[in-house]
Design a protein around this motif. Structure first.
Motif, mmCIF file in Angstrom:
data_model
loop_
_atom_site.group_PDB
_atom_site.id
_atom_site.type_symbol
_atom_site.label_atom_id
_atom_site.label_comp_id
_atom_site.label_asym_id
_atom_site.label_seq_id
_atom_site.Cartn_x
_atom_site.Cartn_y
_atom_site.Cartn_z
ATOM 1 N N LYS A 73 0.924 -1.219 -0.094
ATOM 2 C CA LYS A 73 -0.138 -0.022 0.014
ATOM 3 C C LYS A 73 0.982 1.273 0.131
ATOM 4 C CE LYS A 73 -3.728 2.110 2.272
ATOM 5 N NZ LYS A 73 -4.957 2.694 2.046
ATOM 6 N N GLY A 74 0.472 2.057 -0.714
ATOM 7 C CA GLY A 74 1.244 3.371 -1.034
ATOM 8 C C GLY A 74 2.767 3.083 -1.531
ATOM 9 N N ILE A 75 3.491 4.224 -1.468
ATOM 10 C CA ILE A 75 4.700 4.107 -1.837
ATOM 11 C C ILE A 75 5.886 3.205 -1.130
ATOM 12 C CG2 ILE A 75 6.876 5.432 -3.133
ATOM 13 C CD1 ILE A 75 4.070 5.840 -4.427
ATOM 14 N N CYS A 76 5.457 3.554 0.116
ATOM 15 C CA CYS A 76 6.401 2.794 1.006
ATOM 16 C C CYS A 76 6.050 1.397 1.131
ATOM 17 C CB CYS A 76 6.233 3.153 2.314
ATOM 18 S SG CYS A 76 7.016 5.095 2.657
ATOM 19 N N GLY A 77 4.855 1.097 0.975
ATOM 20 C CA GLY A 77 4.284 -0.578 1.062
ATOM 21 C C GLY A 77 4.879 -1.028 -0.218
ATOM 22 N N GLN A 78 4.880 -0.339 -1.327
ATOM 23 C CA GLN A 78 5.437 -0.841 -2.741
ATOM 24 C C GLN A 78 6.828 -1.195 -2.629
ATOM 25 O OE1 GLN A 78 3.498 0.721 -6.412
ATOM 26 N NE2 GLN A 78 2.757 2.121 -4.919
ATOM 27 N N VAL A 79 7.647 -0.339 -1.955
ATOM 28 C CA VAL A 79 9.204 -0.584 -1.433
ATOM 29 C C VAL A 79 9.436 -1.666 -1.089
ATOM 30 C CG1 VAL A 79 11.279 0.559 -0.838
ATOM 31 C CG2 VAL A 79 9.838 1.855 -2.449
ATOM 32 N N ALA A 80 8.428 -2.064 0.132
ATOM 33 C CA ALA A 80 8.551 -3.200 0.772
ATOM 34 C C ALA A 80 8.564 -4.460 0.193
ATOM 35 C CB ALA A 80 7.602 -2.981 2.148
ATOM 36 N N VAL A 81 7.760 -4.427 -0.718
ATOM 37 C CA VAL A 81 7.762 -5.653 -1.732
ATOM 38 C C VAL A 81 8.635 -5.589 -2.827
ATOM 39 C CG1 VAL A 81 6.014 -6.707 -3.104
ATOM 40 C CG2 VAL A 81 5.000 -5.656 -1.138
ATOM 41 N N SER A 82 8.870 -4.591 -3.552
ATOM 42 C CA SER A 82 9.769 -4.447 -4.856
ATOM 43 C C SER A 82 11.271 -4.716 -4.218
ATOM 44 C CB SER A 82 9.457 -3.186 -5.479
ATOM 45 O OG SER A 82 10.005 -2.061 -4.840
ATOM 46 N N ASN A 83 11.563 -4.168 -3.032
ATOM 47 C CA ASN A 83 12.950 -4.173 -2.792
ATOM 48 C C ASN A 83 13.887 -3.235 -3.828
ATOM 49 O OD1 ASN A 83 12.669 -5.934 -0.615
ATOM 50 N ND2 ASN A 83 13.089 -7.586 -2.069
ATOM 51 N N GLN A 84 13.219 -2.122 -4.340
ATOM 52 C CA GLN A 84 13.918 -1.131 -5.089
ATOM 53 C C GLN A 84 13.381 0.243 -4.873
ATOM 54 O OE1 GLN A 84 15.171 -2.261 -8.397
ATOM 55 N NE2 GLN A 84 14.875 -4.302 -7.615
ATOM 56 N N ASN A 85 14.265 1.048 -5.275
ATOM 57 C CA ASN A 85 14.095 2.585 -4.855
ATOM 58 C C ASN A 85 12.654 2.957 -5.646
ATOM 59 O OD1 ASN A 85 16.717 2.437 -3.864
ATOM 60 N ND2 ASN A 85 17.782 3.849 -5.249
ATOM 61 N N PHE A 86 12.109 3.930 -5.287
ATOM 62 C CA PHE A 86 10.996 4.458 -6.024
ATOM 63 C C PHE A 86 10.833 5.815 -5.837
ATOM 64 C CE2 PHE A 86 6.082 3.057 -6.556
ATOM 65 C CZ PHE A 86 5.959 3.936 -7.581
ATOM 66 N N VAL A 87 11.256 6.494 -7.033
ATOM 67 C CA VAL A 87 10.932 8.010 -7.129
ATOM 68 C C VAL A 87 9.736 8.435 -7.843
ATOM 69 C CG1 VAL A 87 12.348 10.092 -8.108
ATOM 70 C CG2 VAL A 87 13.609 8.040 -7.324
ATOM 71 N N VAL A 88 9.032 9.257 -7.112
ATOM 72 C CA VAL A 88 7.725 9.510 -7.463
ATOM 73 C C VAL A 88 7.671 11.296 -7.978
ATOM 74 C CG1 VAL A 88 5.279 9.976 -7.034
ATOM 75 C CG2 VAL A 88 6.371 7.826 -6.230
ATOM 76 N N PRO A 89 7.964 11.614 -9.036
ATOM 77 C CA PRO A 89 7.943 12.994 -9.394
ATOM 78 C C PRO A 89 6.757 13.785 -9.096
ATOM 79 C CG PRO A 89 8.663 11.680 -11.308
ATOM 80 C CD PRO A 89 8.280 10.707 -10.294
ATOM 81 N N ASP A 90 5.364 13.122 -9.211
ATOM 82 C CA ASP A 90 4.485 13.861 -9.221
ATOM 83 C C ASP A 90 3.276 13.062 -8.486
ATOM 84 O OD1 ASP A 90 2.006 15.284 -9.226
ATOM 85 O OD2 ASP A 90 2.002 15.206 -11.589
ATOM 86 N N VAL A 91 3.315 13.077 -6.984
ATOM 87 C CA VAL A 91 2.162 12.119 -6.330
ATOM 88 C C VAL A 91 0.863 12.095 -6.822
ATOM 89 C CG1 VAL A 91 3.692 12.331 -4.154
ATOM 90 C CG2 VAL A 91 1.665 13.983 -4.653
ATOM 91 N N LYS A 92 0.368 13.251 -7.565
ATOM 92 C CA LYS A 92 -0.987 12.950 -8.412
ATOM 93 C C LYS A 92 -0.964 12.076 -9.129
ATOM 94 C CE LYS A 92 -2.445 17.847 -6.878
ATOM 95 N NZ LYS A 92 -1.268 18.551 -6.231
ATOM 96 N N ALA A 93 -0.196 11.673 -9.913
ATOM 97 C CA ALA A 93 0.096 10.949 -10.799
ATOM 98 C C ALA A 93 0.047 9.343 -10.343
ATOM 99 C CB ALA A 93 1.300 11.130 -11.922
#
Length: 151
Positions: A73-93
């Motif tokens: 769930k969310g960006i943090c929750g996705q990183v917990a699963v993917s084990n990859q950095n996640f850069v979000v230039p525009d959170v609305k997108a």
């Protein structure tokens, strides 16, 4: 301060044997938030025991209701699963974004690995649109490696 100027400061914080882990993590948050003008919320999330969720650790910035985040769930929750950095230039997108504040425009999350296991992450919100570069990623990877040494 530049990233290269901040690196020895991070190392000084993590190598101080008289300071608790939580105080070290908070000092890192304070250092980054104070010296990088587009880092407006800086915090750590860690795996919550054997549960498939993250628990908020030390942070600086606006208070958040998101003290527990399920994996995925969310960006943090996705990183917990993917084990990859996640850069979000525009959170609305982002479809799977958990809004913490209406002022946040961008987010970067970098995982922390201990013995090859993703045990947490550093999460940074910015009130500036699209501020994060590859230099931010490399610097935050350095920060996470330093943090991993004290966990």
């Amino acid at each position: 301060m530049t990233f290269s100027e901040l690196k020895p400061e991070i190392t000084n914080i993590t190598s101080n044997s008289l300071t608790s882990v939580d105080k070290k993590l908070l000092k890192i948050c304070e250092l980054l938030e104070a010296h990088i003008d587009y880092y407006n919320w800086v915090g750590f999330y860690f795996k919550n025991g054997d549960k498939h969720e993250l628990k908020l650790g030390p942070y600086v910035g606006e208070p958040t209701d998101h003290t527990i985040i399920p994996f995925g769930k969310g960006i943090c929750g996705q990183v917990a699963v993917s084990n990859q950095n996640f850069v979000v230039p525009d959170v609305k997108a982002q479809d799977n974004y958990i809004a913490c504040s209406i002022t946040v425009k961008a987010e970067i999350v970098v995982p922390i690995f201990v013995n090859g296991e993703n045990i947490g992450q550093i999460d940074i919100d910015s009130n500036t649109a699209d501020p994060f570069t590859e230099a931010d990623e490399r610097f935050l990877e350095f920060v996470c490696k330093e943090v991993a040494k004290i966990l």
